[in-house]
Design a protein around this motif. Structure first.
Motif, PDB file in Angstrom:
ATOM      1  N   HIS A 386      58.034 -81.441   1.401  1.00  0.00           N
ATOM      2  CA  HIS A 386      56.717 -81.912   1.853  1.00  0.00           C
ATOM      3  C   HIS A 386      55.938 -80.765   2.479  1.00  0.00           C
ATOM      4  O   HIS A 386      56.453 -80.054   3.349  1.00  0.00           O
ATOM      5  CB  HIS A 386      56.893 -83.051   2.865  1.00  0.00           C
ATOM      6  N   LEU A 387      54.704 -80.545   1.993  1.00  0.00           N
ATOM      7  CA  LEU A 387      53.818 -79.485   2.505  1.00  0.00           C
ATOM      8  C   LEU A 387      52.442 -80.072   2.805  1.00  0.00           C
ATOM      9  O   LEU A 387      52.068 -81.103   2.248  1.00  0.00           O
ATOM     10  CB  LEU A 387      53.610 -78.371   1.460  1.00  0.00           C
ATOM     11  N   VAL A 388      51.673 -79.401   3.655  1.00  0.00           N
ATOM     12  CA  VAL A 388      50.251 -79.719   3.827  1.00  0.00           C
ATOM     13  C   VAL A 388      49.438 -78.434   3.674  1.00  0.00           C
ATOM     14  O   VAL A 388      49.966 -77.337   3.863  1.00  0.00           O
ATOM     15  CB  VAL A 388      49.948 -80.387   5.201  1.00  0.00           C
ATOM     16  N   PRO A 389      48.138 -78.570   3.334  1.00  0.00           N
ATOM     17  CA  PRO A 389      47.308 -77.390   3.082  1.00  0.00           C
ATOM     18  C   PRO A 389      46.435 -77.018   4.273  1.00  0.00           C
ATOM     19  O   PRO A 389      46.409 -77.704   5.293  1.00  0.00           O
ATOM     20  CB  PRO A 389      46.415 -77.870   1.934  1.00  0.00           C
ATOM     21  N   CYS A 390      45.703 -75.921   4.121  1.00  0.00           N
ATOM     22  CA  CYS A 390      44.629 -75.579   5.064  1.00  0.00           C
ATOM     23  C   CYS A 390      43.564 -74.808   4.295  1.00  0.00           C
ATOM     24  O   CYS A 390      43.775 -74.429   3.139  1.00  0.00           O
ATOM     25  CB  CYS A 390      45.166 -74.734   6.228  1.00  0.00           C
ATOM     26  N   HIS A 391      42.419 -74.612   4.937  1.00  0.00           N
ATOM     27  CA  HIS A 391      41.372 -73.757   4.370  1.00  0.00           C
ATOM     28  C   HIS A 391      41.348 -72.446   5.126  1.00  0.00           C
ATOM     29  O   HIS A 391      41.302 -72.447   6.353  1.00  0.00           O
ATOM     30  CB  HIS A 391      39.993 -74.433   4.482  1.00  0.00           C
ATOM     31  N   LEU A 392      41.401 -71.338   4.419  1.00  0.00           N
ATOM     32  CA  LEU A 392      41.236 -70.021   5.044  1.00  0.00           C
ATOM     33  C   LEU A 392      40.122 -69.287   4.317  1.00  0.00           C
ATOM     34  O   LEU A 392      40.265 -68.966   3.134  1.00  0.00           O
ATOM     35  CB  LEU A 392      42.536 -69.202   4.954  1.00  0.00           C
ATOM     36  N   ARG A 393      39.025 -69.068   5.027  1.00  0.00           N
ATOM     37  CA  ARG A 393      37.862 -68.374   4.434  1.00  0.00           C
ATOM     38  C   ARG A 393      37.525 -68.930   3.051  1.00  0.00           C
ATOM     39  O   ARG A 393      37.529 -68.211   2.053  1.00  0.00           O
ATOM     40  CB  ARG A 393      38.102 -66.868   4.343  1.00  0.00           C
ATOM     41  N   GLU A 394      37.291 -70.234   2.999  1.00  0.00           N
ATOM     42  CA  GLU A 394      36.889 -70.942   1.771  1.00  0.00           C
ATOM     43  C   GLU A 394      37.998 -71.080   0.730  1.00  0.00           C
ATOM     44  O   GLU A 394      37.784 -71.636  -0.339  1.00  0.00           O
ATOM     45  CB  GLU A 394      35.660 -70.270   1.087  1.00  0.00           C
ATOM     46  N   LYS A 395      39.184 -70.535   1.009  1.00  0.00           N
ATOM     47  CA  LYS A 395      40.280 -70.667   0.043  1.00  0.00           C
ATOM     48  C   LYS A 395      41.171 -71.843   0.416  1.00  0.00           C
ATOM     49  O   LYS A 395      41.494 -72.040   1.588  1.00  0.00           O
ATOM     50  CB  LYS A 395      41.134 -69.389   0.009  1.00  0.00           C
ATOM     51  N   PHE A 396      41.574 -72.610  -0.589  1.00  0.00           N
ATOM     52  CA  PHE A 396      42.536 -73.707  -0.394  1.00  0.00           C
ATOM     53  C   PHE A 396      43.934 -73.090  -0.416  1.00  0.00           C
ATOM     54  O   PHE A 396      44.338 -72.481  -1.409  1.00  0.00           O
ATOM     55  CB  PHE A 396      42.383 -74.733  -1.512  1.00  0.00           C
ATOM     56  N   VAL A 397      44.650 -73.245   0.698  1.00  0.00           N
ATOM     57  CA  VAL A 397      45.912 -72.515   0.890  1.00  0.00           C
ATOM     58  C   VAL A 397      47.029 -73.505   1.203  1.00  0.00           C
ATOM     59  O   VAL A 397      46.812 -74.509   1.889  1.00  0.00           O
ATOM     60  CB  VAL A 397      45.743 -71.500   2.055  1.00  0.00           C
ATOM     61  N   LEU A 398      48.223 -73.213   0.719  1.00  0.00           N
ATOM     62  CA  LEU A 398      49.391 -74.041   1.022  1.00  0.00           C
ATOM     63  C   LEU A 398      50.116 -73.455   2.233  1.00  0.00           C
ATOM     64  O   LEU A 398      50.327 -72.236   2.314  1.00  0.00           O
ATOM     65  CB  LEU A 398      50.350 -74.088  -0.175  1.00  0.00           C
TER      66      LEU A 398
END
Length: 437
Positions: A386-398
């Motif tokens: 199980h993972l969740v994402p985040c946004h870093l400088r407009e990039k969708f990141v895992l």
């Protein structure tokens, strides 16, 4: 249920919890349920007559466990760790058994005094400046809050009260309402000065922020909710440099220090700043020791009146693991995060998106945000990890966070092989669809 049955059922529950935690890796980490799954499984209203413990116990596996996300599974890599250990669970049991409501020293002297001493122990473990400790006659001190958000709110309210009183003494002609309308709180998109942000575990530059706050008479609160536990290791303590400029500081032993939720440790340089904002003195809460200067009434340090005997968890864990055992726990998680980082870097299809400092790795497939959203969807639909994402400088990141107390190198290898295989499958279909278009 009388004491005799409680003894019997208590032992059964301890066995059940021990089995659950020992065999948690055999359970699917994320549940197979849809919203609203539970309501049809239980009656519309409470039973008129008592039911047996057996009936209740049977329903744990039938009704509760199918809807549980297993945070302590070694295949859980989402959010940040939720701490858990057997000593902390036993202390929680004792806390529930004693069942005191420790809002004042008189309401339960041990509840108050153990908390004051435990926060000093913990402060010394991370080498907090002396001003933050209560000691025998210090002006500072620590308190256990429910969460880092609560600690931040309390700091904000205390800072507001302090600022209002300062302006009132300088400009008595202004009303409180006049002053309130002119107050300013400075925040970044992460809110306050942060050590180990949630998206990517980045660190604000306290040595730059701190002197400005001190010069301009601005209250500085530092939130190190996740990362703070790592400061017990000398090799990570430099990340806390600059804390000497702060007015308040907080981290969560319930994230990464093997103390079950809730246990959020907060320190202030001047406890009078908190008590000045929250002091509440109805006659029924007063006691004859309160003016002695020797006691703490923690109701003046928090928003709720009631509080549980949470310092028992800290006491049990700090004694039964020792500083060295807790340091080894942190170091193992950091080693495992670097192992995962190394595996990602060996695959040229992927990129690392932020420096790996502690136990969090931010990574993604080189390519569009849509591609990475599709990868995360396939990972979480497979329900092996199980993972969740985040946004870093407009990039969708895992985000890949090392979480479980029982996670080992084998689980990291399994997770990476699984992610890598899903990426291979996804890229094939992605390319086929792209060609067809």
């Amino acid at each position: 249920m009388d004491a005799a049955e409680f003894r019997k059922r208590g032992k059964e529950m301890v066995d059940y919890v021990a089995d659950y935690l020992e065999k948690i890796d055999k359970r699917q980490v994320f549940p197979d349920v849809e919203p609203g799954y539970l309501r049809p499984l239980i009656p519309d209203c409470a039973p008129q007559d008592p039911e047996s413990f057996e009936d209740v116990f049977k329903d744990i596996e039938k009704i509760i466990m199918p809807g549980v996300t297993h945070w302590h599974s070694p295949y859980f890599f989402a959010y940040f760790p939720a701490a858990s250990s057997f000593p902390a669970l036993l202390a929680d049991m004792l806390c529930g058994g004693i069942g005191c409501v420790g809002f004042s020293w008189a309401a339960s002297p041990a509840c108050t005094e153990l908390e004051t001493v435990m926060l000093d122990w913990l402060g010394k473990m991370i080498n907090l400046p002396e001003e933050f400790l209560a000691g025998k006659d210090g002006q500072g001190g620590g308190v256990i809050q429910g969460s880092a958000s609560e600690a931040t709110l309390i700091s904000l309210l205390a800072a507001r009260t302090k600022a209002i009183r300062r302006v009132q003494s300088e400009k008595p002609e202004l009303t409180e309402a006049d002053i309130m309308g002119r107050l300013v709180a400075y925040a970044s998109d992460q809110f306050c000065a942060t050590l180990g942000t949630t998206p990517c575990c980045s660190f604000d530059k306290l040595l730059e922020l701190g002197p400005i706050c001190n010069k301009e008479n601005i209250w500085m609160h530092i939130d190190a909710a996740y990362a703070g536990s790592a400061f017990i290791c000398p090799e990570f303590r430099h990340l806390l440099n600059g804390v000497e400029f702060a007015d308040s500081f907080n981290f969560n032993p319930h994230k990464w220090l093997l103390v079950n939720f809730d246990c959020s440790a907060m320190w202030v340089k001047k406890r009078s700043d908190l008590t000045g904002a929250f002091k509440l003195e109805p006659l029924y809460l007063q006691h004859h020791h309160q003016e002695s200067g020797l006691v703490t009434d923690y109701r003046h340090w928090q928003i709720p009146l009631g509080r549980r005997f949470r310092s028992l968890k800290l006491w049990f864990v700090l004694r039964m693991y020792g500083v060295t055992g807790l340091q080894e726990h942190i170091r193992k998680h950091v080693r495992l995060s670097h192992q995962f980082e190394h595996l990602v870097l060996q695959d040229e299809r992927f990129e690392i998106c932020a420096e790996v400092v502690l136990g969090l790795v931010c990574f993604r497939l080189k390519g569009s945000n849509e591609l990475n959203k599709a990868l995360l969807k396939s990972i979480n639909e497979a329900k092996k990890i199980h993972l969740v994402p985040c946004h870093l400088r407009e990039k969708f990141v895992l985000r890949f966070a090392i979480c479980s107390r029982t996670v080992e190198s084998t689980h990291i290898k399994f997770a990476w092989q699984h992610i890598s295989q899903l990426a291979t499958d996804l890229l094939k279909t992605w390319e086929q669809n792209h060609h067809q278009q």
